[in-house]
Design a protein around this motif. Structure first.
Motif, PDB file in Angstrom:
ATOM      1  N   ALA A 303    -109.437 -41.257  -0.037  1.00 22.29           N
ATOM      2  CA  ALA A 303    -110.241 -40.021   0.427  1.00 22.29           C
ATOM      3  C   ALA A 303    -108.930 -39.078   0.960  1.00 22.29           C
ATOM      4  N   HIS A 304    -107.788 -39.499   1.452  1.00 19.26           N
ATOM      5  CA  HIS A 304    -106.810 -38.585   1.812  1.00 19.26           C
ATOM      6  C   HIS A 304    -105.903 -37.978   0.546  1.00 19.26           C
ATOM      7  N   ALA A 305    -106.003 -38.940  -0.599  1.00 16.31           N
ATOM      8  CA  ALA A 305    -105.269 -38.363  -1.777  1.00 16.31           C
ATOM      9  C   ALA A 305    -106.098 -37.430  -2.466  1.00 16.31           C
ATOM     10  N   ILE A 306    -107.236 -37.080  -2.147  1.00 13.26           N
ATOM     11  CA  ILE A 306    -108.217 -36.222  -3.120  1.00 13.26           C
ATOM     12  C   ILE A 306    -108.227 -34.790  -2.186  1.00 13.26           C
ATOM     13  N   ASN A 307    -107.993 -33.885  -3.041  1.00 14.88           N
ATOM     14  CA  ASN A 307    -108.018 -32.295  -2.257  1.00 14.88           C
ATOM     15  C   ASN A 307    -109.436 -31.962  -2.536  1.00 14.88           C
ATOM     16  N   LEU A 308    -110.514 -32.093  -1.663  1.00 17.27           N
ATOM     17  CA  LEU A 308    -111.904 -31.691  -2.186  1.00 17.27           C
ATOM     18  C   LEU A 308    -111.904 -30.050  -2.113  1.00 17.27           C
ATOM     19  N   ASP A 309    -111.132 -29.530  -1.354  1.00 23.14           N
ATOM     20  CA  ASP A 309    -111.381 -27.983  -1.473  1.00 23.14           C
ATOM     21  C   ASP A 309    -110.662 -27.492  -2.883  1.00 23.14           C
ATOM     22  N   PHE A 310    -109.857 -28.207  -3.373  1.00 21.29           N
ATOM     23  CA  PHE A 310    -109.329 -27.409  -4.555  1.00 21.29           C
ATOM     24  C   PHE A 310    -110.246 -27.942  -5.625  1.00 21.29           C
ATOM     25  N   ILE A 311    -110.924 -29.069  -5.637  1.00 17.64           N
ATOM     26  CA  ILE A 311    -112.222 -29.330  -6.655  1.00 17.64           C
ATOM     27  C   ILE A 311    -113.292 -28.360  -6.511  1.00 17.64           C
ATOM     28  N   GLY A 325    -120.121 -35.831   4.403  1.00 22.65           N
ATOM     29  CA  GLY A 325    -120.989 -36.931   4.708  1.00 22.65           C
ATOM     30  C   GLY A 325    -122.159 -37.194   3.868  1.00 22.65           C
ATOM     31  N   PRO A 326    -123.097 -37.927   3.958  1.00 24.37           N
ATOM     32  CA  PRO A 326    -123.987 -38.315   3.060  1.00 24.37           C
ATOM     33  C   PRO A 326    -125.310 -37.540   2.854  1.00 24.37           C
ATOM     34  N   ILE A 327    -125.369 -36.501   3.697  1.00 20.24           N
ATOM     35  CA  ILE A 327    -126.352 -35.743   3.760  1.00 20.24           C
ATOM     36  C   ILE A 327    -126.009 -34.255   3.384  1.00 20.24           C
ATOM     37  N   SER A 328    -126.735 -33.450   2.745  1.00 19.34           N
ATOM     38  CA  SER A 328    -126.285 -32.008   2.212  1.00 19.34           C
ATOM     39  C   SER A 328    -126.587 -31.258   3.604  1.00 19.34           C
ATOM     40  N   PRO A 329    -125.668 -30.106   3.552  1.00 13.31           N
ATOM     41  CA  PRO A 329    -125.725 -29.112   4.732  1.00 13.31           C
ATOM     42  C   PRO A 329    -126.879 -28.357   4.553  1.00 13.31           C
ATOM     43  N   ASP A 330    -127.469 -28.269   3.365  1.00 18.62           N
ATOM     44  CA  ASP A 330    -128.677 -27.454   3.236  1.00 18.62           C
ATOM     45  C   ASP A 330    -129.954 -28.002   3.638  1.00 18.62           C
ATOM     46  N   MET A 331    -129.939 -29.183   4.284  1.00 24.55           N
ATOM     47  CA  MET A 331    -130.956 -30.063   4.989  1.00 24.55           C
ATOM     48  C   MET A 331    -130.836 -29.911   6.327  1.00 24.55           C
ATOM     49  N   LYS A 332    -131.029 -28.712   6.675  1.00 23.57           N
ATOM     50  CA  LYS A 332    -130.682 -28.180   8.030  1.00 23.57           C
ATOM     51  C   LYS A 332    -131.269 -28.843   9.275  1.00 23.57           C
ATOM     52  N   ASN A 333    -132.477 -29.699   8.857  1.00 25.77           N
ATOM     53  CA  ASN A 333    -133.186 -30.541   9.914  1.00 25.77           C
ATOM     54  C   ASN A 333    -132.673 -31.915  10.165  1.00 25.77           C
ATOM     55  N   PHE A 334    -131.701 -32.082   9.203  1.00 26.28           N
ATOM     56  CA  PHE A 334    -131.219 -33.403   9.279  1.00 26.28           C
ATOM     57  C   PHE A 334    -129.562 -33.752   9.249  1.00 26.28           C
ATOM     58  N   TYR A 335    -128.983 -32.439   8.916  1.00 28.26           N
ATOM     59  CA  TYR A 335    -127.423 -32.359   8.701  1.00 28.26           C
ATOM     60  C   TYR A 335    -126.726 -32.312  10.137  1.00 28.26           C
ATOM     61  N   SER A 336    -125.798 -33.274  10.300  1.00 28.01           N
ATOM     62  CA  SER A 336    -125.059 -33.266  11.513  1.00 28.01           C
ATOM     63  C   SER A 336    -123.494 -32.695  11.015  1.00 28.01           C
ATOM     64  N   PRO A 337    -123.146 -31.581  11.689  1.00 28.65           N
ATOM     65  CA  PRO A 337    -121.671 -30.916  11.311  1.00 28.65           C
ATOM     66  C   PRO A 337    -120.634 -31.660  11.971  1.00 28.65           C
ATOM     67  N   ASP A 338    -121.007 -32.639  12.986  1.00 23.57           N
ATOM     68  CA  ASP A 338    -120.053 -33.089  13.924  1.00 23.57           C
ATOM     69  C   ASP A 338    -119.548 -34.504  13.152  1.00 23.57           C
ATOM     70  N   LEU A 339    -118.752 -34.685  12.225  1.00 30.47           N
ATOM     71  CA  LEU A 339    -118.650 -35.926  11.520  1.00 30.47           C
ATOM     72  C   LEU A 339    -116.896 -36.128  11.110  1.00 30.47           C
ATOM     73  N   PRO A 340    -116.673 -37.277  11.309  1.00 34.36           N
ATOM     74  CA  PRO A 340    -115.164 -37.308  11.095  1.00 34.36           C
ATOM     75  C   PRO A 340    -114.751 -36.806   9.620  1.00 34.36           C
ATOM     76  N   ARG A 341    -113.435 -36.484   9.324  1.00 32.81           N
ATOM     77  CA  ARG A 341    -113.380 -35.869   8.237  1.00 32.81           C
ATOM     78  C   ARG A 341    -111.707 -36.513   7.694  1.00 32.81           C
ATOM     79  N   TYR A 342    -111.654 -36.561   6.520  1.00 30.10           N
ATOM     80  CA  TYR A 342    -110.322 -37.245   5.735  1.00 30.10           C
ATOM     81  C   TYR A 342    -109.781 -36.232   5.200  1.00 30.10           C
ATOM     82  N   ALA A 343    -108.608 -35.558   5.920  1.00 26.22           N
ATOM     83  CA  ALA A 343    -107.848 -34.545   5.573  1.00 26.22           C
ATOM     84  C   ALA A 343    -107.169 -34.778   4.191  1.00 26.22           C
TER      85      ALA A 343
END
Length: 531
Positions: A303-311, A325-343
């Motif tokens: 996870a740390h080795a892959i530059n997702l922003d580049f992709i 995370g596992p849920i699309s941010p377009d699913m506003k009624n379910f998406y949680s923005p407060d998630l751990p991230r792998y820089a």
């Protein structure tokens, strides 16, 4: 807040009246034009044409035009009548009643009745990879009379009313199937439905032809005489066919690098809104049966080795949003923005692999993996190429494997002969239906496609998913899914890459193809060609 029984009845009745007064979902300022052939393109040829016992993604663009559902949905996912004209839900959420449309004929001339609905829903529950979870709480389906069906639930299913579109829960003809096994029945490849178009032929590797249903219940629809669906896997050939006027509309088959140029073509246009009923994502899924990928520190290092922003910016050219995370941010009624991230941190990735005792050999290689990208748009292959290069920098030697779609599905979900895969999945309209299948330990079922391919198992995650599936309080349900998302991101059975946008490129003469949540996966009755 959910609608009461009376509100649902009034709403459905008013909607039905409204639809009888004006063309459904039509926003045109002029009357639709009758006649013509729509030449539609999809990049991946589906294995079947009815999603009764299978959930192959490309099928949805054909299936609903022949085989309809009880309901359809507007762009805000509000239910609208299709084969059901009205519906009620009891206050405790344990009883659903559907009034069925009268006078509807199957394409072979037989009457559509409640028995068809009973058979279809029971089959979806027993044999459909997603239907097993969707209808798990449905204890019985009963035909009260030929045009009234009642569902009795053992527990609430707050997502159920949104799960009844043709592309998700098709209604098939009971008399066609008889006592044969639905999983192997010929109707899957030569369907008989109630839809606006009648199946004519399927030439494998080439095309499917659908003809206008002259006895369609929603006259004067459909407006088109014919739909020809062409399968072209080569993106350059797809672009050439569009520009030459040989294809009228294409979904997911045009390279993103060509989109801006195509926008300058006076005859063509691009729609990149995405389909609210589908909510597609791209992800890297790890096989927990692999000795290396079983280790959390290895998955974290990847996870740390892959530059997702580049992709997202370089390969997908900004189409799509970051996915943490596992849920699309377009699913506003379910998406949680407060998630751990792998820089993105190559040094951190190397440190983790060193600490795991995975030293480099004389060639700088720690271990080897094979990556199976989903066959399809060229963005998958380009992303896989990048992943190979990125992981080489931390000593993981990746071999890329190419195969056709059927071979890919068999390898990953039946043979389980893979290390990790880059794939696309649909979150759909509700996480219980579109997301749970990928992480629920009980949905690890070799042979069932598009399920828990990771062989991931966490009792806490199972508990959260099962609680959310029956929770009717909106805020409590959101909280359960928020906890689920955080736990999955920490466990890393997969790594979200981005939300997926497959721009639809179309001839400007094609009108009203995207007017509901199903997008191009609608029944197409309202589509017409101008001039």
């Amino acid at each position: 807040m959910s609608l009461t029984r009376r509100q649902l009845l009034v709403y459905a009745g008013a909607t039905t009246t409204l639809l009888q007064l004006s063309p459904r979902f039509s926003f045109a300022d002029e009357p639709p034009v009758r006649g013509g052939t729509l030449r539609m393109h999809i990049a991946i040829e589906p294995p079947i044409l009815v999603n009764l016992t299978h959930t192959a993604g490309a099928t949805v663009y054909i299936a609903a035009k022949v085989t309809e559902g009880l309901l359809t949905y507007d762009l805000d996912l509000n239910p609208r009548p299709q084969l059901a004209t009205a519906w009620t839900v009891s206050d405790d959420g344990l009883e659903y009643t559907f009034s069925l449309r009268e006078g509807v004929k199957w394409h072979d001339g037989q009457d559509f009745t409640a028995d068809d609905v009973v058979f279809s829903l029971q089959t979806l529950k027993a044999s459909n990879p997603r239907g097993r979870a969707t209808f798990a709480n449905v204890a019985s389906v009963t035909a009260i009379n030929p045009h009234l069906v009642q569902l009795t639930l053992s527990k609430p299913a707050p997502y159920l009313l949104k799960a009844l579109a043709a592309c998700e829960s098709p209604i098939v003809a009971r008399h066609v199937y008889g006592d044969a096994r639905p999983e192997t029945h010929a109707n899957a490849t030569a369907p008989i439905g109630t839809g606006p178009f009648v199946f004519k032929e399927w030439v494998r590797g080439s095309h499917v032809i659908l003809e206008r249903n002259p006895n369609y219940w929603d006259a004067p629809k459909p407006y088109l005489d014919r739909v020809i669906v062409r399968f072209i896997g080569d993106s350059a050939a797809t672009v050439a066919a569009l520009e030459a006027g040989e294809i009228d509309i294409s979904t997911g088959g045009v390279p993103l690098s060509d989109i801006e140029r195509i926008k300058g073509n006076p005859r063509l246009s691009v729609d990149d809104r995405g389909e609210p009923y589908v909510n597609s994502i791209t992800r890297i899924e790890f096989n927990f049966d692999n000795a290396y990928l079983q280790k959390h520190e290895v998955r974290t290092a990847i996870a740390h080795a892959i530059n997702l922003d580049f992709i997202r910016k370089t390969i997908f050219l900004g189409y799509g949003k970051p996915l943490y995370g596992p849920i699309s941010p377009d699913m506003k009624n379910f998406y949680s923005p407060d998630l751990p991230r792998y820089a993105f941190d190559v040094a951190k990735a190397n440190q983790l692999l060193d600490e795991a005792g995975l030293a480099r050999d004389g060639n700088g290689v720690r271990f080897k993996l094979t990556l199976d990208p989903l066959p399809g748009p060229e963005t998958y292959r380009r992303t896989a190429d990048y992943i190979k290069q990125a992981l080489a920098k931390v000593g993981i030697l990746v071999t890329l494997r190419s195969q056709d779609f059927a071979s890919y599905v068999k390898r990953v979900y039946t043979d389980r002969d893979f290390d990790f895969t880059l794939n696309g999945m649909s979150n759909l309209f509700d996480p219980t239906v579109g997301v749970q299948r990928l992480y629920w330990s009980k949905n690890f079922q070799p042979g069932v496609p598009f399920s828990n391919g990771a062989h991931y198992s966490n009792p806490k995650v199972d508990e959260l998913l099962e609680a959310a599936a029956v929770e009717t309080d909106v805020q409590k349900r959101f909280a359960l899914f928020a906890q689920f998302q955080k736990q999955v991101v920490e466990d890393l059975p997969d790594l979200g890459v981005l939300t997926l946008v497959n721009p639809v490129v179309y001839d400007k003469r094609v009108k009203d193809f995207f007017v509901g949540a199903e997008g191009l996966g609608s029944n197409g009755a309202q589509i017409y060609i101008k001039g």
